[in-house]
Design a protein around this motif. Structure first.
Motif, PDB file in Angstrom:
ATOM      1  N   UNK A  74       7.034  10.086  13.259  1.00  0.00           N
ATOM      2  CA  UNK A  74       7.046  10.392  14.298  1.00  0.00           C
ATOM      3  C   UNK A  74       5.380  10.691  15.684  1.00  0.00           C
ATOM      4  N   UNK A  75       4.922  11.923  14.897  1.00  0.00           N
ATOM      5  CA  UNK A  75       3.939  12.323  15.505  1.00  0.00           C
ATOM      6  C   UNK A  75       2.080  11.711  14.860  1.00  0.00           C
ATOM      7  N   UNK A  76       2.568  11.393  13.830  1.00  0.00           N
ATOM      8  CA  UNK A  76       1.140  10.978  12.959  1.00  0.00           C
ATOM      9  C   UNK A  76       1.021   9.069  13.414  1.00  0.00           C
ATOM     10  N   UNK A  77       1.868   8.852  14.582  1.00  0.00           N
ATOM     11  CA  UNK A  77       1.840   7.060  15.041  1.00  0.00           C
ATOM     12  C   UNK A  77       1.493   7.394  16.804  1.00  0.00           C
TER      13      UNK A  77
ATOM     14  N   UNK B 117       3.040  -6.707  16.530  1.00  0.00           N
ATOM     15  CA  UNK B 117       2.447  -6.594  17.811  1.00  0.00           C
ATOM     16  C   UNK B 117       4.292  -5.322  18.189  1.00  0.00           C
ATOM     17  N   UNK B 118       4.738  -4.827  17.272  1.00  0.00           N
ATOM     18  CA  UNK B 118       5.376  -3.893  17.802  1.00  0.00           C
ATOM     19  C   UNK B 118       5.128  -2.725  18.351  1.00  0.00           C
ATOM     20  N   UNK B 119       5.804  -1.720  18.734  1.00  0.00           N
ATOM     21  CA  UNK B 119       4.963  -0.569  18.692  1.00  0.00           C
ATOM     22  C   UNK B 119       5.912   0.641  17.667  1.00  0.00           C
ATOM     23  N   UNK B 120       5.494   1.762  17.640  1.00  0.00           N
ATOM     24  CA  UNK B 120       6.356   3.462  16.581  1.00  0.00           C
ATOM     25  C   UNK B 120       7.790   3.392  17.016  1.00  0.00           C
TER      26      UNK B 120
ATOM     27  N   UNK C 216      12.279   6.427   8.166  1.00  0.00           N
ATOM     28  CA  UNK C 216      11.023   5.420   6.921  1.00  0.00           C
ATOM     29  C   UNK C 216      10.533   4.107   7.338  1.00  0.00           C
ATOM     30  N   UNK C 217      10.641   3.853   8.640  1.00  0.00           N
ATOM     31  CA  UNK C 217       9.900   2.210   8.387  1.00  0.00           C
ATOM     32  C   UNK C 217       8.781   2.630   9.471  1.00  0.00           C
ATOM     33  N   UNK C 218       8.546   3.621   9.906  1.00  0.00           N
ATOM     34  CA  UNK C 218       7.378   4.253  10.665  1.00  0.00           C
ATOM     35  C   UNK C 218       6.549   5.270   9.161  1.00  0.00           C
ATOM     36  N   UNK C 219       7.075   5.380   8.016  1.00  0.00           N
ATOM     37  CA  UNK C 219       6.285   5.812   7.161  1.00  0.00           C
ATOM     38  C   UNK C 219       5.973   5.206   6.196  1.00  0.00           C
ATOM     39  N   UNK C 220       6.367   3.918   6.179  1.00  0.00           N
ATOM     40  CA  UNK C 220       6.055   2.256   5.487  1.00  0.00           C
ATOM     41  C   UNK C 220       4.225   2.274   6.403  1.00  0.00           C
ATOM     42  N   UNK C 221       4.027   2.577   7.904  1.00  0.00           N
ATOM     43  CA  UNK C 221       3.461   2.250   9.220  1.00  0.00           C
ATOM     44  C   UNK C 221       2.199   3.167   8.263  1.00  0.00           C
ATOM     45  N   UNK C 222       2.237   4.280   8.653  1.00  0.00           N
ATOM     46  CA  UNK C 222       1.507   5.232   8.007  1.00  0.00           C
ATOM     47  C   UNK C 222       0.771   5.422   6.488  1.00  0.00           C
ATOM     48  N   UNK C 223       1.865   4.190   5.524  1.00  0.00           N
ATOM     49  CA  UNK C 223       1.350   3.968   4.552  1.00  0.00           C
ATOM     50  C   UNK C 223      -0.137   3.520   4.164  1.00  0.00           C
TER      51      UNK C 223
ATOM     52  N   UNK D 235       1.514  14.416   2.243  1.00  0.00           N
ATOM     53  CA  UNK D 235       1.743  15.457   2.750  1.00  0.00           C
ATOM     54  C   UNK D 235       2.965  15.470   2.960  1.00  0.00           C
ATOM     55  N   UNK D 236       4.015  16.248   1.739  1.00  0.00           N
ATOM     56  CA  UNK D 236       5.644  15.960   1.989  1.00  0.00           C
ATOM     57  C   UNK D 236       6.004  14.871   3.270  1.00  0.00           C
ATOM     58  N   UNK D 237       5.274  13.532   2.514  1.00  0.00           N
ATOM     59  CA  UNK D 237       5.477  12.498   2.818  1.00  0.00           C
ATOM     60  C   UNK D 237       7.161  12.274   2.523  1.00  0.00           C
ATOM     61  N   UNK D 238       7.800  12.335   2.270  1.00  0.00           N
ATOM     62  CA  UNK D 238       9.289  11.972   2.091  1.00  0.00           C
ATOM     63  C   UNK D 238      10.186  13.137   3.076  1.00  0.00           C
ATOM     64  N   UNK D 239       9.783  14.702   2.987  1.00  0.00           N
ATOM     65  CA  UNK D 239      10.418  15.818   3.798  1.00  0.00           C
ATOM     66  C   UNK D 239      11.707  15.284   4.716  1.00  0.00           C
ATOM     67  N   UNK D 240      11.187  14.302   5.953  1.00  0.00           N
ATOM     68  CA  UNK D 240      11.347  13.946   6.778  1.00  0.00           C
ATOM     69  C   UNK D 240      12.442  13.108   6.937  1.00  0.00           C
ATOM     70  N   UNK D 241      12.559  12.517   5.274  1.00  0.00           N
ATOM     71  CA  UNK D 241      13.800  11.070   5.582  1.00  0.00           C
ATOM     72  C   UNK D 241      14.274  11.666   5.321  1.00  0.00           C
TER      73      UNK D 241
END
Length: 376
Positions: free
Chosen positions: A122-125, A169-172, A178-185, A199-205
């Motif tokens: 959430x905060x990384x995008x 064209x969408x926003x975070x 889970x979709x946001x983490x995919x955007x980070x990937x 860094x703990x890529x799935x702990x918030x999911x």
């Protein structure tokens, strides 16, 4: 087409066989955060020893899991490796180049091959940027111009991580965690890196989404030969994803080895306690004797002398308070299995690491891994 596989599907073979050459080498790495007093004239009165002398390596194409309790220094280590934090001491060599004190303006080239997936999707995008802008920005900043153009390449990356190219064209705020983490990937893949620090890529999911993201990362590792430094506190996820595992306690690595050795033949009492404390969902596990550590984790401002685990260890003796145990290979350990303990556990002691599953979704992942390892 998305590379995401069914949760219960056959686990792919481990990623590209590691070449045996070290892609990342960390030696004596330290990070001490100063504690200051005073308003106008400040003076340092102490330091938080978050990371206090780490030695480890990650080979090309392999995945190294870094585990430990919260506050042990895992995330700080990841940020030191990527130079998001400046180390107090030590050395970081990436792809044959010493980047420990490389000027920030010259780190851009190194970061093309060294990317990071952050813990919080959430905060990384940036909420003010579209998904397309988020994924394209690394390419634009590094002067990379794909033949098909930035937009088409960003859409391809979104498709690779299992998202619809039309999401460009969408926003975070329009996406789930889970979709946001995919955007980070997707952002991390934009520069085709050689190493990703996750860094703990799935702990918030949610746990079902965890399984999907872990499968995605495995598929990407297998297909692209990317090495991973996988930071987590979930032992089941680490065992499924990582080929080797390093165990941290209070800023130091106390044991490192391949996952079979760590989970089935732990030598350090702390590793044994960690594995013993994991809830299991197998018949009869409710009667299994568990190791309950006494006391709290000591403060990293004033860590114990000698062995840092001694204040909570049931095997501690006088020697543990005066001599810091070196990280070495013990008798009965295989090559590459290192332990820092004066009075290690016997290698015949089993931790029942094979039974570590925390949820049906992860249980399916673990079963797929076992079948892959045994060739079933």
């Amino acid at each position: 087409m998305s590379t995401t596989k069914s949760i219960a599907g056959q686990r792919p073979a481990p990623a590209a066989e590691s070449s045996g050459e070290n892609l990342l080498e960390v030696t004596g790495l330290e990070k001490h955060f100063p504690i200051r007093q005073g308003i106008v004239f400040q003076r340092q009165v102490g330091a938080v020893r978050a990371v206090d002398g780490l030695d480890f390596a990650v080979r090309a194409g392999e995945s190294l899991g870094l585990v430990g309790e919260s506050g042990c220094g895992k995330s700080t280590t990841g940020r030191l490796v990527t130079r998001l934090l400046e180390p107090t001491a030590g050395k970081v060599v990436f792809d044959g180049e010493d980047i420990t004190h490389k000027p920030v303006v010259k780190m851009r080239e190194a970061r093309q091959n060294l990317q990071m997936i952050f813990q919080d999707p959430y905060s990384s995008l940036n909420p003010r940027h579209t998904v397309g802008t988020i994924v394209e920005t690394p390419m634009r900043l590094n002067g990379i111009n794909p033949p098909q153009g930035h937009k088409r390449r960003a859409q391809e990356l979104l498709e690779i991580v299992g998202l619809n190219p039309e999401h460009y064209n969408r926003y975070p705020n329009e996406f789930s965690g889970g979709q946001r983490q995919r955007i980070g990937v997707a952002r991390a893949l934009a520069l085709k890196p050689k190493l990703i620090v996750a860094d703990e890529p799935v702990s918030a999911l949610d746990v079902s989404i965890q399984a999907q993201v872990v499968n995605l990362l495995q598929d990407l590792q297998r297909e692209m030969g990317i090495a991973f430094l996988f930071i987590a506190h979930d032992l089941a996820v680490v065992r499924h994803f990582s080929e080797r595992v390093a165990v941290m306690y209070l800023g130091k690595i106390v044991e490192v080895g391949d996952r079979t050795a760590i989970y089935e033949r732990p030598r350090h009492p702390y590793t044994h306690a960690l594995l013993s404390s994991v809830p299991e969902v197998v018949p009869g596990s409710e009667n299994r004797e568990r190791i309950r550590l006494a006391g709290d984790v000591p403060s990293p401002i004033n860590p114990p002398s000698g062995c840092r685990f001694r204040t909570r260890c049931w095997k501690a003796q006088d020697k543990c308070a005066t001599e810091e145990p070196p990280l070495v290979r013990l008798e009965g350990n295989g090559d590459g299995h290192l332990t820092a303990c004066h009075f290690p556990e016997e290698p015949t002691i089993a931790s029942r690491g094979e039974d570590i599953v925390l949820d049906p979704a992860l249980a399916a992942l673990e079963e797929a891994r076992r079948q892959s390892d045994t060739g079933v």
